[in-house]
Design a protein around this motif. Sequence first.
Motif, PDB file in Angstrom:
ATOM      1  N   GLN A 171       0.829  -1.200   0.000  1.00  0.00           N
ATOM      2  CA  GLN A 171       0.000   0.000   0.000  1.00  0.00           C
ATOM      3  C   GLN A 171       0.868   1.256   0.000  1.00  0.00           C
ATOM      4  O   GLN A 171       0.571   2.223  -0.712  1.00  0.00           O
ATOM      5  CB  GLN A 171      -0.921  -0.003   1.218  1.00  0.00           C
ATOM      6  N   ALA A 172       1.961   1.237   0.758  1.00  0.00           N
ATOM      7  CA  ALA A 172       2.872   2.381   0.772  1.00  0.00           C
ATOM      8  C   ALA A 172       3.531   2.565  -0.592  1.00  0.00           C
ATOM      9  O   ALA A 172       3.766   3.707  -1.035  1.00  0.00           O
ATOM     10  CB  ALA A 172       3.931   2.188   1.852  1.00  0.00           C
ATOM     11  N   ARG A 173       3.823   1.475  -1.282  1.00  0.00           N
ATOM     12  CA  ARG A 173       4.406   1.570  -2.634  1.00  0.00           C
ATOM     13  C   ARG A 173       3.437   2.251  -3.596  1.00  0.00           C
ATOM     14  O   ARG A 173       3.838   3.108  -4.405  1.00  0.00           O
ATOM     15  CB  ARG A 173       4.762   0.179  -3.154  1.00  0.00           C
ATOM     16  N   ARG A 174       2.173   1.864  -3.527  1.00  0.00           N
ATOM     17  CA  ARG A 174       1.192   2.483  -4.413  1.00  0.00           C
ATOM     18  C   ARG A 174       1.090   3.986  -4.148  1.00  0.00           C
ATOM     19  O   ARG A 174       1.013   4.793  -5.099  1.00  0.00           O
ATOM     20  CB  ARG A 174      -0.181   1.820  -4.232  1.00  0.00           C
ATOM     21  N   LEU A 175       1.081   4.365  -2.894  1.00  0.00           N
ATOM     22  CA  LEU A 175       1.014   5.785  -2.561  1.00  0.00           C
ATOM     23  C   LEU A 175       2.259   6.522  -3.045  1.00  0.00           C
ATOM     24  O   LEU A 175       2.175   7.656  -3.527  1.00  0.00           O
ATOM     25  CB  LEU A 175       0.855   5.955  -1.047  1.00  0.00           C
ATOM     26  N   ALA A 176       3.418   5.883  -2.933  1.00  0.00           N
ATOM     27  CA  ALA A 176       4.653   6.526  -3.377  1.00  0.00           C
ATOM     28  C   ALA A 176       4.664   6.717  -4.886  1.00  0.00           C
ATOM     29  O   ALA A 176       5.048   7.785  -5.388  1.00  0.00           O
ATOM     30  CB  ALA A 176       5.853   5.683  -2.940  1.00  0.00           C
ATOM     31  N   VAL A 177       4.237   5.695  -5.642  1.00  0.00           N
ATOM     32  CA  VAL A 177       4.206   5.800  -7.101  1.00  0.00           C
ATOM     33  C   VAL A 177       3.199   6.858  -7.533  1.00  0.00           C
ATOM     34  O   VAL A 177       3.453   7.642  -8.467  1.00  0.00           O
ATOM     35  CB  VAL A 177       3.877   4.430  -7.731  1.00  0.00           C
ATOM     36  N   ARG A 178       2.056   6.909  -6.861  1.00  0.00           N
ATOM     37  CA  ARG A 178       1.057   7.926  -7.186  1.00  0.00           C
ATOM     38  C   ARG A 178       1.627   9.330  -6.996  1.00  0.00           C
ATOM     39  O   ARG A 178       1.436  10.221  -7.822  1.00  0.00           O
ATOM     40  CB  ARG A 178      -0.178   7.729  -6.315  1.00  0.00           C
ATOM     41  N   ASP A 179       2.372   9.518  -5.898  1.00  0.00           N
ATOM     42  CA  ASP A 179       2.984  10.811  -5.627  1.00  0.00           C
ATOM     43  C   ASP A 179       4.047  11.135  -6.667  1.00  0.00           C
ATOM     44  O   ASP A 179       4.151  12.272  -7.152  1.00  0.00           O
ATOM     45  CB  ASP A 179       3.586  10.803  -4.225  1.00  0.00           C
ATOM     46  N   LEU A 180       4.846  10.145  -7.043  1.00  0.00           N
ATOM     47  CA  LEU A 180       5.901  10.363  -8.039  1.00  0.00           C
ATOM     48  C   LEU A 180       5.310  10.719  -9.402  1.00  0.00           C
ATOM     49  O   LEU A 180       5.798  11.649 -10.080  1.00  0.00           O
ATOM     50  CB  LEU A 180       6.756   9.104  -8.154  1.00  0.00           C
ATOM     51  N   GLN A 181       4.263  10.012  -9.816  1.00  0.00           N
ATOM     52  CA  GLN A 181       3.621  10.300 -11.102  1.00  0.00           C
ATOM     53  C   GLN A 181       3.033  11.707 -11.125  1.00  0.00           C
ATOM     54  O   GLN A 181       3.136  12.424 -12.129  1.00  0.00           O
ATOM     55  CB  GLN A 181       2.521   9.266 -11.362  1.00  0.00           C
ATOM     56  N   ALA A 182       2.423  12.103 -10.009  1.00  0.00           N
ATOM     57  CA  ALA A 182       1.837  13.446  -9.950  1.00  0.00           C
ATOM     58  C   ALA A 182       2.919  14.511 -10.057  1.00  0.00           C
ATOM     59  O   ALA A 182       2.734  15.537 -10.733  1.00  0.00           O
ATOM     60  CB  ALA A 182       1.052  13.609  -8.652  1.00  0.00           C
ATOM     61  N   LYS A 183       4.042  14.306  -9.401  1.00  0.00           N
ATOM     62  CA  LYS A 183       5.144  15.271  -9.497  1.00  0.00           C
ATOM     63  C   LYS A 183       5.665  15.371 -10.925  1.00  0.00           C
ATOM     64  O   LYS A 183       5.912  16.475 -11.441  1.00  0.00           O
ATOM     65  CB  LYS A 183       6.275  14.866  -8.559  1.00  0.00           C
ATOM     66  N   ALA A 184       5.857  14.216 -11.577  1.00  0.00           N
ATOM     67  CA  ALA A 184       6.378  14.214 -12.941  1.00  0.00           C
ATOM     68  C   ALA A 184       5.428  14.938 -13.891  1.00  0.00           C
ATOM     69  O   ALA A 184       5.864  15.739 -14.731  1.00  0.00           O
ATOM     70  CB  ALA A 184       6.608  12.778 -13.399  1.00  0.00           C
ATOM     71  N   ALA A 185       4.126  14.683 -13.768  1.00  0.00           N
ATOM     72  CA  ALA A 185       3.155  15.350 -14.629  1.00  0.00           C
ATOM     73  C   ALA A 185       3.142  16.847 -14.380  1.00  0.00           C
ATOM     74  O   ALA A 185       3.029  17.654 -15.319  1.00  0.00           O
ATOM     75  CB  ALA A 185       1.771  14.756 -14.389  1.00  0.00           C
ATOM     76  N   LEU A 186       3.271  17.261 -13.127  1.00  0.00           N
ATOM     77  CA  LEU A 186       3.271  18.690 -12.798  1.00  0.00           C
ATOM     78  C   LEU A 186       4.479  19.390 -13.400  1.00  0.00           C
ATOM     79  O   LEU A 186       4.356  20.470 -13.998  1.00  0.00           O
ATOM     80  CB  LEU A 186       3.259  18.857 -11.283  1.00  0.00           C
ATOM     81  N   TYR A 187       5.662  18.787 -13.260  1.00  0.00           N
ATOM     82  CA  TYR A 187       6.858  19.404 -13.822  1.00  0.00           C
ATOM     83  C   TYR A 187       6.787  19.486 -15.341  1.00  0.00           C
ATOM     84  O   TYR A 187       7.171  20.496 -15.944  1.00  0.00           O
ATOM     85  CB  TYR A 187       8.098  18.609 -13.398  1.00  0.00           C
ATOM     86  N   ALA A 188       6.324  18.418 -15.983  1.00  0.00           N
ATOM     87  CA  ALA A 188       6.219  18.438 -17.443  1.00  0.00           C
ATOM     88  C   ALA A 188       5.255  19.524 -17.908  1.00  0.00           C
ATOM     89  O   ALA A 188       5.527  20.241 -18.885  1.00  0.00           O
ATOM     90  CB  ALA A 188       5.775  17.065 -17.943  1.00  0.00           C
ATOM     91  N   GLN A 189       4.133  19.669 -17.224  1.00  0.00           N
ATOM     92  CA  GLN A 189       3.166  20.701 -17.586  1.00  0.00           C
ATOM     93  C   GLN A 189       3.750  22.101 -17.377  1.00  0.00           C
ATOM     94  O   GLN A 189       3.588  22.984 -18.208  1.00  0.00           O
ATOM     95  CB  GLN A 189       1.900  20.535 -16.754  1.00  0.00           C
ATOM     96  N   ALA A 190       4.465  22.268 -16.246  1.00  0.00           N
ATOM     97  CA  ALA A 190       5.051  23.581 -15.982  1.00  0.00           C
ATOM     98  C   ALA A 190       6.139  23.931 -16.989  1.00  0.00           C
ATOM     99  O   ALA A 190       6.305  25.105 -17.356  1.00  0.00           O
ATOM    100  CB  ALA A 190       5.613  23.613 -14.561  1.00  0.00           C
ATOM    101  N   LEU A 191       6.881  22.930 -17.455  1.00  0.00           N
ATOM    102  CA  LEU A 191       7.937  23.166 -18.430  1.00  0.00           C
ATOM    103  C   LEU A 191       7.409  23.253 -19.852  1.00  0.00           C
ATOM    104  O   LEU A 191       8.133  23.690 -20.764  1.00  0.00           O
ATOM    105  CB  LEU A 191       8.970  22.038 -18.345  1.00  0.00           C
ATOM    106  N   GLY A 192       6.178  22.827 -20.061  1.00  0.00           N
ATOM    107  CA  GLY A 192       5.601  22.875 -21.390  1.00  0.00           C
ATOM    108  C   GLY A 192       6.162  21.845 -22.350  1.00  0.00           C
ATOM    109  O   GLY A 192       6.260  22.087 -23.544  1.00  0.00           O
ATOM    110  N   VAL A 193       6.543  20.688 -21.820  1.00  0.00           N
ATOM    111  CA  VAL A 193       7.092  19.624 -22.651  1.00  0.00           C
ATOM    112  C   VAL A 193       6.324  18.345 -22.357  1.00  0.00           C
ATOM    113  O   VAL A 193       5.790  18.169 -21.249  1.00  0.00           O
ATOM    114  CB  VAL A 193       8.593  19.418 -22.383  1.00  0.00           C
ATOM    115  N   PRO A 194       6.261  17.427 -23.318  1.00  0.00           N
ATOM    116  CA  PRO A 194       5.548  16.169 -23.062  1.00  0.00           C
ATOM    117  C   PRO A 194       6.357  15.234 -22.152  1.00  0.00           C
ATOM    118  O   PRO A 194       7.583  15.242 -22.174  1.00  0.00           O
ATOM    119  CB  PRO A 194       5.368  15.564 -24.458  1.00  0.00           C
TER     120      PRO A 194
END
Length: 249
Positions: A171-194
């Motif tokens: 369960q902790a792994r799932r929460l960690a991956v969810r947090d990591l994916q959200a961070k990656a999507a946020l940075y990509a959106q802020a940088l304007g790159v896919p």
Amino acid sequence: MTRRFRALSLGAALMTATALSAPAALAQTAPMAGMHMMQAPPSLNLSAHGEVRMAPDMATISFGVLTEAPTAAAAMRQNAARMTEVMAALRRAGIAERDVQTSGLNLSAQYDYVQNQPPKLRGYQANNRVTVTINDMNRVGTTADAVVAAGVNQIDGISFGLKDSAAAEDQARRLAVRDLQAKAALYAQALGVPLVGIRSLSESGGYNPRPPQPMYARAEMSMADSSTPVAAGELTVRIDITGVYDLGR
């Protein structure tokens, strides 16, 4: 044809062959040089963690019986008699034999020290230590009281744990991956790159039992006394991950 003329003709032929092959060699090395000059794709190096808090379902108590007598044999005999009573108390408390383990047995001479005089033998001290695993959290306090009443005079500490931590770690792994994916999507959106995808993922952490906490026995006890209160609290299972994501251009 003289020798000198033949030598000059051979040299001219070699120069001509080298000149003809030079463009082909350059043509072969040019792509190689271009490959070395290619830059690695842009990437994100991110970290995240997931935590799960759970109530413990087991406890471990370490305690001992300490006896002292003028002779080594007497110290061991007294210790064995008292420890026999302690083992009987554990059985009456519902503790299985497989959950009781001797963790230390020591016999040592005791001396009195007076300044400017040689040490004087006072007697011998025997120490028998036992570690008990309690799988019923409702019996932690009553078990501690039972062994003290039977003769235990040293309690090292109590620790709490989980019988099976696999579900909490997943369960902790799932929460960690969810947090990591959200961070990656946020940075990509802020940088304007896919966001292309994840290149690597590493993990650390996991379930670590809480270290033993001091537990003090009451000096006076009677059968009418209520059991020693024990607060188990919660345990934290944490997984840390680090991931590298490739970004588009």
